[in-house]
Design a protein around this motif. Structure first.
Motif, PDB file in Angstrom:
ATOM      1  N   UNK A 171      26.322  21.781 -30.154  1.00  0.00           N
ATOM      2  CA  UNK A 171      26.860  22.614 -29.085  1.00  0.00           C
ATOM      3  C   UNK A 171      26.255  22.186 -27.746  1.00  0.00           C
ATOM      4  N   UNK A 172      26.715  22.807 -26.668  1.00  0.00           N
ATOM      5  CA  UNK A 172      26.349  22.372 -25.326  1.00  0.00           C
ATOM      6  C   UNK A 172      24.843  22.479 -25.057  1.00  0.00           C
ATOM      7  N   UNK A 173      24.231  23.566 -25.503  1.00  0.00           N
ATOM      8  CA  UNK A 173      22.797  23.728 -25.254  1.00  0.00           C
ATOM      9  C   UNK A 173      21.980  22.713 -26.050  1.00  0.00           C
ATOM     10  N   UNK A 174      22.408  22.395 -27.255  1.00  0.00           N
ATOM     11  CA  UNK A 174      21.704  21.378 -28.049  1.00  0.00           C
ATOM     12  C   UNK A 174      21.804  20.014 -27.372  1.00  0.00           C
ATOM     13  N   UNK A 210      16.967  25.752 -19.913  1.00  0.00           N
ATOM     14  CA  UNK A 210      17.106  24.322 -20.162  1.00  0.00           C
ATOM     15  C   UNK A 210      17.311  23.546 -18.862  1.00  0.00           C
ATOM     16  N   UNK A 211      18.131  24.091 -17.964  1.00  0.00           N
ATOM     17  CA  UNK A 211      18.337  23.413 -16.682  1.00  0.00           C
ATOM     18  C   UNK A 211      17.027  23.354 -15.895  1.00  0.00           C
ATOM     19  N   UNK A 212      16.289  24.453 -15.885  1.00  0.00           N
ATOM     20  CA  UNK A 212      14.997  24.473 -15.191  1.00  0.00           C
ATOM     21  C   UNK A 212      14.006  23.505 -15.840  1.00  0.00           C
ATOM     22  N   UNK A 213      14.073  23.383 -17.173  1.00  0.00           N
ATOM     23  CA  UNK A 213      13.199  22.441 -17.876  1.00  0.00           C
ATOM     24  C   UNK A 213      13.519  21.009 -17.451  1.00  0.00           C
ATOM     25  N   UNK A 214      14.816  20.711 -17.327  1.00  0.00           N
ATOM     26  CA  UNK A 214      15.222  19.375 -16.880  1.00  0.00           C
ATOM     27  C   UNK A 214      14.697  19.094 -15.476  1.00  0.00           C
ATOM     28  N   UNK A 219      28.092  25.053 -16.405  1.00  0.00           N
ATOM     29  CA  UNK A 219      27.094  26.110 -16.399  1.00  0.00           C
ATOM     30  C   UNK A 219      27.623  27.430 -16.935  1.00  0.00           C
ATOM     31  N   UNK A 220      26.708  28.370 -17.135  1.00  0.00           N
ATOM     32  CA  UNK A 220      27.053  29.752 -17.455  1.00  0.00           C
ATOM     33  C   UNK A 220      25.838  30.611 -17.112  1.00  0.00           C
ATOM     34  N   UNK A 221      25.909  31.891 -17.417  1.00  0.00           N
ATOM     35  CA  UNK A 221      24.835  32.810 -17.049  1.00  0.00           C
ATOM     36  C   UNK A 221      23.867  33.084 -18.197  1.00  0.00           C
ATOM     37  N   UNK A 222      23.978  32.334 -19.293  1.00  0.00           N
ATOM     38  CA  UNK A 222      23.104  32.544 -20.435  1.00  0.00           C
ATOM     39  C   UNK A 222      21.662  32.169 -20.101  1.00  0.00           C
ATOM     40  N   UNK A 223      20.717  32.946 -20.593  1.00  0.00           N
ATOM     41  CA  UNK A 223      19.300  32.698 -20.325  1.00  0.00           C
ATOM     42  C   UNK A 223      18.869  31.334 -20.850  1.00  0.00           C
ATOM     43  N   UNK A 224      19.382  30.946 -22.018  1.00  0.00           N
ATOM     44  CA  UNK A 224      19.012  29.660 -22.596  1.00  0.00           C
ATOM     45  C   UNK A 224      19.454  28.504 -21.703  1.00  0.00           C
ATOM     46  N   UNK A 266      25.637  27.854 -12.783  1.00  0.00           N
ATOM     47  CA  UNK A 266      24.502  28.562 -13.398  1.00  0.00           C
ATOM     48  C   UNK A 266      23.616  28.989 -12.233  1.00  0.00           C
ATOM     49  N   UNK A 267      23.994  30.092 -11.622  1.00  0.00           N
ATOM     50  CA  UNK A 267      23.432  30.503 -10.340  1.00  0.00           C
ATOM     51  C   UNK A 267      21.930  30.759 -10.412  1.00  0.00           C
ATOM     52  N   UNK A 268      21.463  31.317 -11.515  1.00  0.00           N
ATOM     53  CA  UNK A 268      20.049  31.678 -11.627  1.00  0.00           C
ATOM     54  C   UNK A 268      19.135  30.484 -11.858  1.00  0.00           C
ATOM     55  N   UNK A 269      19.703  29.323 -12.121  1.00  0.00           N
ATOM     56  CA  UNK A 269      18.892  28.139 -12.402  1.00  0.00           C
ATOM     57  C   UNK A 269      18.516  27.419 -11.104  1.00  0.00           C
TER      58      UNK A 269
END
Length: 330
Positions: free
Chosen positions: A87-90, A116-120, A107-112, A134-137
């Motif tokens: 899947x996309x997150x994997x 992941x974007x912040x980790x990148x 993007x989306x608004x999911x916490x995961x 993904x506005x919160x990232x």
């Protein structure tokens, strides 16, 4: 002589390891060229789009790939042709582990997704979100269209289809989308109608959520709408999959002309349906521009440490006359 042979055997594993690492490095700096050849590149970007709307994403990727070639960048459709369906997150996590030079992702608004974007970004990998944000990232740029503007375009087309200012509108939603894009489109549709008509007393705008996680679920759900007792006056589709399914259902169940439809995207199949007035209009995003801008945004950030936080993609509404002209050019 025996000691020399033992030394050679001990050295061989290190030689193989060095060769493997060299090939791995080289493989991540070489992309397939034309006619089966190869070309070198300076950067490796991963594009991750998830499932659904395959024709749409194929066009976006093709544009990104071509723009990358101009810039010495290899853009990979990350996860394509793998034996396992990730899947996309994997895939996003795998791209980070692979230490790609940049990531393009829906993007989306999911916490995961945010994590992941912040980790990148923390790993020094710039991220560009496309189509949905993904506005919160801490992503570097969003490449897409203003969803409220898209909703206004849908609203204007609905008004043309309801000259008496009355009727029932049904908007198909993807229940698996967790970002706010569909809500913004729906809000804009309602506000556009209300502003033009003075109120929504004579027009109802309902929604129908479709589970797109299962094979053929969209087709089955839309089929049930067309086999129901009462069809809406206007059916609004917000993605290419729903548009194709609605078009097929209208033809299969002899409902052409019974319900007016507004589609999404401009594939050959959808353009053909619009040119025949089976679908009365379709809203299209410039897929070539989307792919091109996503690569430009990553390159700009890698080279300067800065890029615009938002890059707008053009949208336009295609009516039967324009669709017929476009079909003649194919």
């Amino acid at each position: 002589m025996k000691n020399k042979k033992n030394g050679a055997f001990i050295f061989l594993p290190f030689l193989f390891l060095a060769a493997f690492l060299l090939l791995y490095w080289f493989g991540n700096r070489v992309g397939g060229g034309e006619a089966g050849g190869y070309s070198t590149y300076n950067r490796h970007y991963a594009m991750i789009t998830g499932s659904g709307d395959e024709d749409f994403w194929a066009e976006v990727y093709e544009s990104a790939l071509e723009e990358g070639k101009k810039r010495g960048v290899y853009v990979e459709r990350f996860g394509e042709n793998l034996a396992v369906d990730y899947d996309r997150t994997e895939l996003l996590d795998m791209a980070i582990r692979a230490s790609v030079d940049g990531i393009i992702v829906t993007g989306d608004d999911e916490e995961e997704t945010v994590e992941l974007i912040d980790e990148a970004v923390d790993a020094g990998i710039p991220v560009v979100t496309i189509l949905s944000d993904c506005i919160e990232s801490r992503r570097q740029c969003f490449v897409g269209s203003n969803n409220y503007n898209i909703g206004q375009e849908y609203g204007r087309q609905i008004l043309k289809m309801l000259p008496e200012g009355a009727g029932q509108v049904l908007v198909l939603l993807d229940e698996n989308r967790t970002d706010s894009s569909q809500n913004l489109i729906l809000l804009a549709i309602r506000e556009t109608l209300e502003e033009a008509l003075g109120s929504l007393d004579a027009v109802t705008v309902d929604t129908y959520a479709i589970d797109g996680s299962r094979d053929f679920s969209a087709e089955e759900s839309i089929r049930d709408i067309f086999l129901g007792e009462e069809l809406p006056d206007v059916l609004v589709c917000l993605n290419a999959v729903h548009t194709r399914c609605a078009y097929s259902a209208a033809v299969d169940y002899n409902k052409v002309g019974t319900v007016q439809m507004i589609g999404y995207y401009d594939s050959d199949t959808i353009l053909d349906a619009v040119s025949k007035n089976i679908i009365q209009a379709t809203v299209a995003l410039d897929t070539a521009q989307m792919g091109e801008l996503s690569v430009k945004a990553l390159d700009e950030y890698v080279e300067t440490g800065y890029t615009n936080g938002y890059m707008a993609v053009d949208i336009h509404v295609i009516t039967p006359d324009e669709a017929e002209e476009l079909m003649e050019q194919l």
